[in-house]
Design a protein around this motif. Structure first.
Motif, PDB file in Angstrom:
ATOM      1  N   VAL A  23      -1.616  -7.907   1.254  1.00 62.50           N
ATOM      2  CA  VAL A  23      -2.048  -9.071   0.467  1.00 62.50           C
ATOM      3  C   VAL A  23      -2.517 -10.193   1.392  1.00 62.50           C
ATOM      4  O   VAL A  23      -3.541 -10.842   1.133  1.00 62.50           O
ATOM      5  N   GLY A  24      -1.798 -10.410   2.482  1.00 66.15           N
ATOM      6  CA  GLY A  24      -2.185 -11.453   3.427  1.00 66.15           C
ATOM      7  C   GLY A  24      -3.556 -11.202   4.032  1.00 66.15           C
ATOM      8  O   GLY A  24      -4.399 -12.109   4.097  1.00 66.15           O
ATOM      9  N   PHE A  25      -3.805  -9.972   4.468  1.00 65.40           N
ATOM     10  CA  PHE A  25      -5.111  -9.670   5.032  1.00 65.40           C
ATOM     11  C   PHE A  25      -6.208  -9.664   3.975  1.00 65.40           C
ATOM     12  O   PHE A  25      -7.346 -10.029   4.262  1.00 65.40           O
ATOM     13  N   LEU A  28      -7.019 -13.280   3.556  1.00 62.02           N
ATOM     14  CA  LEU A  28      -7.693 -13.761   4.755  1.00 62.02           C
ATOM     15  C   LEU A  28      -9.143 -13.277   4.804  1.00 62.02           C
ATOM     16  O   LEU A  28     -10.061 -14.069   5.051  1.00 62.02           O
ATOM     17  N   LEU A  29      -9.347 -11.997   4.539  1.00 66.21           N
ATOM     18  CA  LEU A  29     -10.711 -11.456   4.546  1.00 66.21           C
ATOM     19  C   LEU A  29     -11.551 -12.018   3.397  1.00 66.21           C
ATOM     20  O   LEU A  29     -12.742 -12.288   3.568  1.00 66.21           O
ATOM     21  N   LEU A  30     -10.934 -12.204   2.238  1.00 68.15           N
ATOM     22  CA  LEU A  30     -11.656 -12.770   1.105  1.00 68.15           C
ATOM     23  C   LEU A  30     -12.068 -14.208   1.382  1.00 68.15           C
ATOM     24  O   LEU A  30     -13.193 -14.618   1.069  1.00 68.15           O
ATOM     25  N   THR A  31     -11.193 -14.971   1.995  1.00 67.93           N
ATOM     26  CA  THR A  31     -11.513 -16.351   2.356  1.00 67.93           C
ATOM     27  C   THR A  31     -12.631 -16.397   3.395  1.00 67.93           C
ATOM     28  O   THR A  31     -13.556 -17.206   3.287  1.00 67.93           O
ATOM     29  N   ALA A  32     -12.539 -15.541   4.407  1.00 67.79           N
ATOM     30  CA  ALA A  32     -13.586 -15.499   5.432  1.00 67.79           C
ATOM     31  C   ALA A  32     -14.920 -15.080   4.828  1.00 67.79           C
ATOM     32  O   ALA A  32     -15.972 -15.637   5.170  1.00 67.79           O
ATOM     33  N   PHE A  54     -10.989  -5.036   0.087  1.00 67.27           N
ATOM     34  CA  PHE A  54      -9.700  -4.443  -0.260  1.00 67.27           C
ATOM     35  C   PHE A  54      -9.391  -3.225   0.621  1.00 67.27           C
ATOM     36  O   PHE A  54      -8.277  -3.083   1.133  1.00 67.27           O
ATOM     37  N   ILE A  55     -10.382  -2.370   0.819  1.00 69.93           N
ATOM     38  CA  ILE A  55     -10.182  -1.195   1.664  1.00 69.93           C
ATOM     39  C   ILE A  55      -9.930  -1.606   3.115  1.00 69.93           C
ATOM     40  O   ILE A  55      -9.081  -1.026   3.797  1.00 69.93           O
ATOM     41  N   ALA A  56     -10.641  -2.617   3.591  1.00 70.58           N
ATOM     42  CA  ALA A  56     -10.423  -3.107   4.953  1.00 70.58           C
ATOM     43  C   ALA A  56      -9.017  -3.684   5.104  1.00 70.58           C
ATOM     44  O   ALA A  56      -8.360  -3.472   6.134  1.00 70.58           O
ATOM     45  N   ALA A  57      -8.538  -4.402   4.099  1.00 71.95           N
ATOM     46  CA  ALA A  57      -7.184  -4.954   4.156  1.00 71.95           C
ATOM     47  C   ALA A  57      -6.141  -3.843   4.197  1.00 71.95           C
ATOM     48  O   ALA A  57      -5.155  -3.928   4.935  1.00 71.95           O
ATOM     49  N   SER A  61      -3.707  -3.222   7.408  1.00 72.91           N
ATOM     50  CA  SER A  61      -2.254  -3.231   7.213  1.00 72.91           C
ATOM     51  C   SER A  61      -1.644  -1.894   7.623  1.00 72.91           C
ATOM     52  O   SER A  61      -0.531  -1.855   8.148  1.00 72.91           O
ATOM     53  N   PHE A  62      -2.358  -0.794   7.423  1.00 74.26           N
ATOM     54  CA  PHE A  62      -1.871   0.512   7.856  1.00 74.26           C
ATOM     55  C   PHE A  62      -1.732   0.567   9.373  1.00 74.26           C
ATOM     56  O   PHE A  62      -0.727   1.056   9.901  1.00 74.26           O
ATOM     57  N   VAL A  63      -2.713   0.042  10.095  1.00 71.35           N
ATOM     58  CA  VAL A  63      -2.664   0.031  11.559  1.00 71.35           C
ATOM     59  C   VAL A  63      -1.503  -0.837  12.044  1.00 71.35           C
ATOM     60  O   VAL A  63      -0.746  -0.436  12.935  1.00 71.35           O
TER      61      VAL A  63
END
Length: 92
Positions: A23-25, A28-32, A54-57, A61-63
């Motif tokens: 959710v955090g990422f 963050l990505l949506l804001t950017a 969403f897929i990037a987040a 998060s998986f990494v």
């Protein structure tokens, strides 16, 4: 606490950690994206941006989750504190 309780608490904590990171990422990505890319891309590309974010987040998060788990595995002897989830590792 016994090993089963430790295992359940670890799974719940790890799941919560992974959800919070995702959710955090995503935020963050949506804001950017909204701040830098939304105005530059055409409307057709904007429709694809939310699923890609969403897929990037999830991927990020998986990494991070795997990296954190590897660090934890180096510091803690898992068999000493946790029960195996899918049965014993040793063949009987």
């Amino acid at each position: 606490m016994n090993k089963k309780v430790n295992t359940v608490l670890f799974i719940l904590g790890a799941t919560l950690f992974n959800i919070i990171i995702t959710v955090g990422f995503f935020l963050l990505l949506l804001t950017a994206y909204a701040k830098f890319l939304m105005r530059l891309l055409p409307d057709a590309a904007q429709a694809w941006s939310f699923p890609l974010i969403f897929i990037a987040a999830i991927a990020i998060s998986f990494v991070i989750y795997r990296f954190a788990l590897k660090l934890l595995l180096k510091k803690i002897e898992m068999e000493k504190y946790f029960d195996p989830i899918l049965g014993s590792r040793q063949k009987q």
